[in-house]
Motif scaffolding. Sequence first.
Motif, PDB file in Angstrom:
ATOM      1  N   TYR A 149       0.816  -1.209   0.000  1.00 29.25           N
ATOM      2  CA  TYR A 149       0.000   0.000   0.000  1.00 29.25           C
ATOM      3  C   TYR A 149       0.856   1.269   0.000  1.00 29.25           C
ATOM      4  O   TYR A 149       0.578   2.216  -0.741  1.00 29.25           O
ATOM      5  CB  TYR A 149      -0.932   0.005   1.209  1.00 29.25           C
ATOM      6  CG  TYR A 149      -2.082  -0.961   1.094  1.00 29.25           C
ATOM      7  CD1 TYR A 149      -3.244  -0.617   0.409  1.00 29.25           C
ATOM      8  CD2 TYR A 149      -2.011  -2.226   1.659  1.00 29.25           C
ATOM      9  CE1 TYR A 149      -4.303  -1.500   0.295  1.00 29.25           C
ATOM     10  CE2 TYR A 149      -3.068  -3.124   1.552  1.00 29.25           C
ATOM     11  CZ  TYR A 149      -4.204  -2.758   0.869  1.00 29.25           C
ATOM     12  OH  TYR A 149      -5.248  -3.641   0.744  1.00 29.25           O
ATOM     13  N   ALA A 150       1.894   1.313   0.844  1.00 31.16           N
ATOM     14  CA  ALA A 150       2.681   2.542   0.980  1.00 31.16           C
ATOM     15  C   ALA A 150       3.378   2.911  -0.326  1.00 31.16           C
ATOM     16  O   ALA A 150       3.368   4.078  -0.739  1.00 31.16           O
ATOM     17  CB  ALA A 150       3.702   2.394   2.105  1.00 31.16           C
ATOM     18  N   ILE A 177       2.589   2.187  -3.407  1.00 28.38           N
ATOM     19  CA  ILE A 177       1.628   2.657  -4.400  1.00 28.38           C
ATOM     20  C   ILE A 177       1.092   4.029  -4.026  1.00 28.38           C
ATOM     21  O   ILE A 177       0.877   4.888  -4.894  1.00 28.38           O
ATOM     22  CB  ILE A 177       0.499   1.626  -4.553  1.00 28.38           C
ATOM     23  CG1 ILE A 177       1.052   0.351  -5.179  1.00 28.38           C
ATOM     24  CG2 ILE A 177      -0.643   2.176  -5.383  1.00 28.38           C
ATOM     25  CD1 ILE A 177       0.063  -0.773  -5.283  1.00 28.38           C
ATOM     26  N   PHE A 178       0.882   4.270  -2.734  1.00 28.32           N
ATOM     27  CA  PHE A 178       0.421   5.592  -2.304  1.00 28.32           C
ATOM     28  C   PHE A 178       1.443   6.664  -2.639  1.00 28.32           C
ATOM     29  O   PHE A 178       1.093   7.754  -3.107  1.00 28.32           O
ATOM     30  CB  PHE A 178       0.149   5.582  -0.798  1.00 28.32           C
ATOM     31  CG  PHE A 178      -1.075   4.787  -0.405  1.00 28.32           C
ATOM     32  CD1 PHE A 178      -2.015   4.415  -1.343  1.00 28.32           C
ATOM     33  CD2 PHE A 178      -1.279   4.416   0.917  1.00 28.32           C
ATOM     34  CE1 PHE A 178      -3.142   3.685  -0.988  1.00 28.32           C
ATOM     35  CE2 PHE A 178      -2.396   3.688   1.288  1.00 28.32           C
ATOM     36  CZ  PHE A 178      -3.330   3.320   0.331  1.00 28.32           C
ATOM     37  N   PHE A 179       2.740   6.382  -2.406  1.00 29.01           N
ATOM     38  CA  PHE A 179       3.765   7.398  -2.665  1.00 29.01           C
ATOM     39  C   PHE A 179       3.990   7.588  -4.163  1.00 29.01           C
ATOM     40  O   PHE A 179       4.286   8.703  -4.602  1.00 29.01           O
ATOM     41  CB  PHE A 179       5.076   7.012  -1.962  1.00 29.01           C
ATOM     42  CG  PHE A 179       5.032   7.194  -0.482  1.00 29.01           C
ATOM     43  CD1 PHE A 179       4.755   8.433   0.079  1.00 29.01           C
ATOM     44  CD2 PHE A 179       5.244   6.133   0.371  1.00 29.01           C
ATOM     45  CE1 PHE A 179       4.694   8.609   1.445  1.00 29.01           C
ATOM     46  CE2 PHE A 179       5.189   6.286   1.745  1.00 29.01           C
ATOM     47  CZ  PHE A 179       4.916   7.533   2.279  1.00 29.01           C
ATOM     48  N   ILE A 180       3.863   6.535  -4.956  1.00 28.58           N
ATOM     49  CA  ILE A 180       3.929   6.707  -6.402  1.00 28.58           C
ATOM     50  C   ILE A 180       2.789   7.604  -6.881  1.00 28.58           C
ATOM     51  O   ILE A 180       2.961   8.469  -7.744  1.00 28.58           O
ATOM     52  CB  ILE A 180       3.886   5.335  -7.102  1.00 28.58           C
ATOM     53  CG1 ILE A 180       5.173   4.563  -6.831  1.00 28.58           C
ATOM     54  CG2 ILE A 180       3.679   5.498  -8.611  1.00 28.58           C
ATOM     55  CD1 ILE A 180       5.147   3.139  -7.342  1.00 28.58           C
ATOM     56  N   ALA A 220      -1.560   3.105   5.121  1.00 29.38           N
ATOM     57  CA  ALA A 220      -0.930   1.814   4.857  1.00 29.38           C
ATOM     58  C   ALA A 220      -0.840   0.978   6.124  1.00 29.38           C
ATOM     59  O   ALA A 220      -1.013  -0.256   6.091  1.00 29.38           O
ATOM     60  CB  ALA A 220       0.461   2.020   4.259  1.00 29.38           C
ATOM     61  N   GLY A 221      -0.581   1.638   7.255  1.00 32.10           N
ATOM     62  CA  GLY A 221      -0.541   0.912   8.525  1.00 32.10           C
ATOM     63  C   GLY A 221      -1.892   0.335   8.899  1.00 32.10           C
ATOM     64  O   GLY A 221      -1.986  -0.792   9.419  1.00 32.10           O
ATOM     65  N   CYS A 222      -2.958   1.094   8.642  1.00 31.74           N
ATOM     66  CA  CYS A 222      -4.306   0.575   8.918  1.00 31.74           C
ATOM     67  C   CYS A 222      -4.607  -0.644   8.056  1.00 31.74           C
ATOM     68  O   CYS A 222      -5.249  -1.595   8.516  1.00 31.74           O
ATOM     69  CB  CYS A 222      -5.344   1.668   8.678  1.00 31.74           C
ATOM     70  SG  CYS A 222      -5.268   3.049   9.854  1.00 31.74           S
ATOM     71  N   LYS A 236      -7.893  -4.854  -1.536  1.00 29.38           N
ATOM     72  CA  LYS A 236      -6.515  -4.786  -2.021  1.00 29.38           C
ATOM     73  C   LYS A 236      -6.479  -4.378  -3.490  1.00 29.38           C
ATOM     74  O   LYS A 236      -5.633  -3.560  -3.900  1.00 29.38           O
ATOM     75  CB  LYS A 236      -5.865  -6.151  -1.843  1.00 29.38           C
ATOM     76  CG  LYS A 236      -4.360  -6.167  -2.057  1.00 29.38           C
ATOM     77  CD  LYS A 236      -3.856  -7.593  -1.918  1.00 29.38           C
ATOM     78  CE  LYS A 236      -4.320  -8.195  -0.609  1.00 29.38           C
ATOM     79  NZ  LYS A 236      -3.992  -9.620  -0.494  1.00 29.38           N
ATOM     80  N   THR A 237      -7.401  -4.918  -4.287  1.00 30.52           N
ATOM     81  CA  THR A 237      -7.414  -4.610  -5.710  1.00 30.52           C
ATOM     82  C   THR A 237      -7.894  -3.180  -5.969  1.00 30.52           C
ATOM     83  O   THR A 237      -7.312  -2.459  -6.791  1.00 30.52           O
ATOM     84  CB  THR A 237      -8.318  -5.611  -6.458  1.00 30.52           C
ATOM     85  OG1 THR A 237      -7.799  -6.928  -6.269  1.00 30.52           O
ATOM     86  CG2 THR A 237      -8.374  -5.292  -7.934  1.00 30.52           C
TER      87      THR A 237
END
Length: 380
Positions: A126-127, A129-132, A169-171, A209-210
Amino acid sequence: MATLVIVNDSFGNVSIYNEVMYDDDDPASCHHVVPPAHQRRLIPAVFALIFLFGAVGNSLVLLVLCRRGPGRRTVASTYMVNLALSDLLFLLCLPFWAVQYALDYHWPFGAVMCKACSAALTLNLYASIFFITCMSADRYLAIVQPLRSQSCRRLCRARVVSGVAWLLAGCATVPALALRDTVHLGQDVTACVLRYPSDGWVTGLALSKTVVGFLLPLVVIVTCYCGIGRHLLAATTTTGGTGAVADARGDPDKASSGGGGGHSSGGANNVDHVLRMVVAVVLAFFLCWFPFHTVTLLDVLHHQGALRGCWVRRAVETLLPFTICLGFSNSAVNPFLYCFVGNHFREQLGGRWGSRWGSKESEAKAPARCPLHSHRFCAC
């Protein structure tokens, strides 16, 4: 009827949940697919290559970006640092998963490491992809709307956004920590598995997730880079746009507030380079993760009864490990794609090594000097 089976989960490990058997399924052929012998050798080898290239690339990114002075830190470099940290955190756990594959899903590291490695893997999924996505949105604002975005493209806001991305992402990692555990499966095999409380958890976690980890970020990334591409193509008919081009090429130190100043021929060449990079960014993200999420969705459709037949389960269990390798390779591709393609980043890296090499040569030729001088590059 429902039977308890062991299947590959969406991270290439094993999970336990109730698999529904339909009337047109052949129970004799719907058993767990035994991993082929070459898979137990090939997957760890691929993981080793990903670990090697990813660890070196992301370490170099952190080496260059973290040693900058406070005045040279930018919004883009902030997201790059967090992306590299996320990838490195995952890569440190990758050797453990390689050992598990080599031992045919046997996990010899205990329950604590099982939860920790699973959490690090989910966190990176998750992290990163979030930062991208954050980097794509930031580049869009810097290039397409440079004047309007000056008030919101600030370091403090970038740090807040990064913190929110880590928090989200932690959640998303909480279910992996809660459900992952070691289970003795017999024949001296102790597997690191996901123990789903009910069938609804299988579908819910896979779809989240998807959707959250792929589809929504993909829409944002494609939208941003399509806007960048249109803007750069339009800019070739007016000004060179060197400032915006520099930022799009991964050079966060150079200004991206406005366009002018470049020669038309140089600007056109830069735009061609940037457009190629834009295509590479979108394709890399899509090609690395699309097969993984496609196989995951295929598994969900079979579990829900939309797709029937034992061929679905056999296809999922056979293809999933290889799609996981492809998805994991994104952690090794990221530093080369987002940083090393930038001329300014390569100049900084080469300049840093060149200055170190030059200083060692000069110190070797020079007479005896104060020992403190030999540590001037370490004390930053």
